[in-house]
Design a protein around this motif. Structure first.
Motif, PDB file in Angstrom:
ATOM      1  N   ASN A  94       0.809  -1.223   0.000  1.00 45.76           N
ATOM      2  CA  ASN A  94       0.000   0.000   0.000  1.00 45.76           C
ATOM      3  C   ASN A  94       0.836   1.264   0.000  1.00 45.76           C
ATOM      4  OD1 ASN A  94       0.837   0.340   2.710  1.00 45.76           O
ATOM      5  ND2 ASN A  94      -1.037  -0.559   3.520  1.00 45.76           N
ATOM      6  N   GLN A 145      -1.207  -8.308   6.212  1.00 42.69           N
ATOM      7  CA  GLN A 145      -2.497  -7.702   5.893  1.00 42.69           C
ATOM      8  C   GLN A 145      -2.411  -6.180   5.860  1.00 42.69           C
ATOM      9  OE1 GLN A 145      -5.071  -9.366   8.875  1.00 42.69           O
ATOM     10  NE2 GLN A 145      -4.986 -11.429   8.016  1.00 42.69           N
ATOM     11  N   ARG A 146      -1.639  -5.598   6.768  1.00 43.42           N
ATOM     12  CA  ARG A 146      -1.488  -4.144   6.777  1.00 43.42           C
ATOM     13  C   ARG A 146      -0.649  -3.666   5.607  1.00 43.42           C
ATOM     14  NH1 ARG A 146      -0.128  -3.419  13.249  1.00 43.42           N
ATOM     15  NH2 ARG A 146      -2.306  -3.284  13.987  1.00 43.42           N
ATOM     16  N   GLU A 149      -3.072  -4.737   2.249  1.00 41.50           N
ATOM     17  CA  GLU A 149      -4.442  -4.245   2.259  1.00 41.50           C
ATOM     18  C   GLU A 149      -5.192  -4.667   0.992  1.00 41.50           C
ATOM     19  OE1 GLU A 149      -5.211  -0.497   4.803  1.00 41.50           O
ATOM     20  OE2 GLU A 149      -3.421  -0.014   3.616  1.00 41.50           O
ATOM     21  N   GLN A 150      -5.387  -3.742   0.030  1.00 40.68           N
ATOM     22  CA  GLN A 150      -6.100  -4.072  -1.200  1.00 40.68           C
ATOM     23  C   GLN A 150      -5.219  -4.815  -2.205  1.00 40.68           C
ATOM     24  OE1 GLN A 150      -9.369  -3.484  -1.232  1.00 40.68           O
ATOM     25  NE2 GLN A 150      -9.047  -2.618   0.817  1.00 40.68           N
TER      26      GLN A 150
END
Length: 212
Positions: A94, A145-146, A149-150
């Protein structure tokens, strides 16, 4: 003898998903490709952990922006008959890019660089094979996950975006995700079986491009 440059990130370098080191030489996809093609072709590997298509990442002492280093790599290894580019996984972070459209544009910039680099001795620009990396695998790890993210969802779009970019630029294309899957250990990297699968799968494509 034909010369092929494999330009990539940790998937090309051979990063082991459990973080224990680097795959044995015989298991890295460029070396598998070399074995498949034999002595009529010289395969040069340039893989850097964390390398992006065309985006800065200041979290490392290495220059990870693939667009900034590609001209130097081309100049170091010319004349070249083919450049294979497999980048994009790190773009999915991200804080790097985080979307497939931006990564597609990064790949398009790399194609432009290969086509317009200041080759010497009347060397011609090499042909190009664009490879989309296997999509990220969701894992139950908070930092992953952080970081992405997308990016997990966006990584699944890369094959279609890269195929379009390759068609627009009249380049060859291969979806590495059609033969390989990222590991459930870290969600990003390839085990030995999957990295070998890429080298074997693209061998006939490279033979066709080089007219071997």
């Amino acid at each position: 003898m034909k010369t092929v440059l494999c330009y990539g990130d940790s998937l090309t370098w051979g990063y082991i998903p459990d973080g224990s080191g680097r795959h044995a030489l015989k298991d890295r996809w460029p070396e598998v490709l070399q074995t498949e093609l034999g002595n009529r072709v010289h395969v040069v590997t340039d893989g850097l952990n964390g390398r992006t298509t065309a985006y800065d990442d200041h979290l490392s002492g290495f220059e990870r922006n693939g667009a900034k280093t590609l001209t130097t790599v081309l100049g170091a290894h010319f004349p070249l008959d083919l450049v294979i580019i497999m980048l994009g996984s790190n773009d999915m972070k991200n804080f790097i890019c985080g979307n497939a459209q931006g990564t597609k544009r990064g790949v398009q910039r790399l194609i432009e660089i290969v086509r317009t680099a200041p080759y010497q001795m009347n060397a011609k620009a090499p042909q190009i094979l664009i490879m989309s990396p296997p999509a990220l695998t969701p894992i139950d790890e908070l930092d992953f996950q952080r970081t992405f993210e997308q990016g997990i969802e966006q990584s699944r779009l890369l094959a279609a975006f890269y195929k379009n970019a390759a068609e627009l630029a009249d380049c060859a294309f291969f979806d590495a995700g059609s033969v390989a899957r990222t590991s459930q250990l870290d969600g990003v990297h390839l085990d030995a079986e999957n990295t070998r699968a890429i080298g074997k799968a693209i061998a006939p494509i490279v033979r066709d491009i080089l007219e071997l």
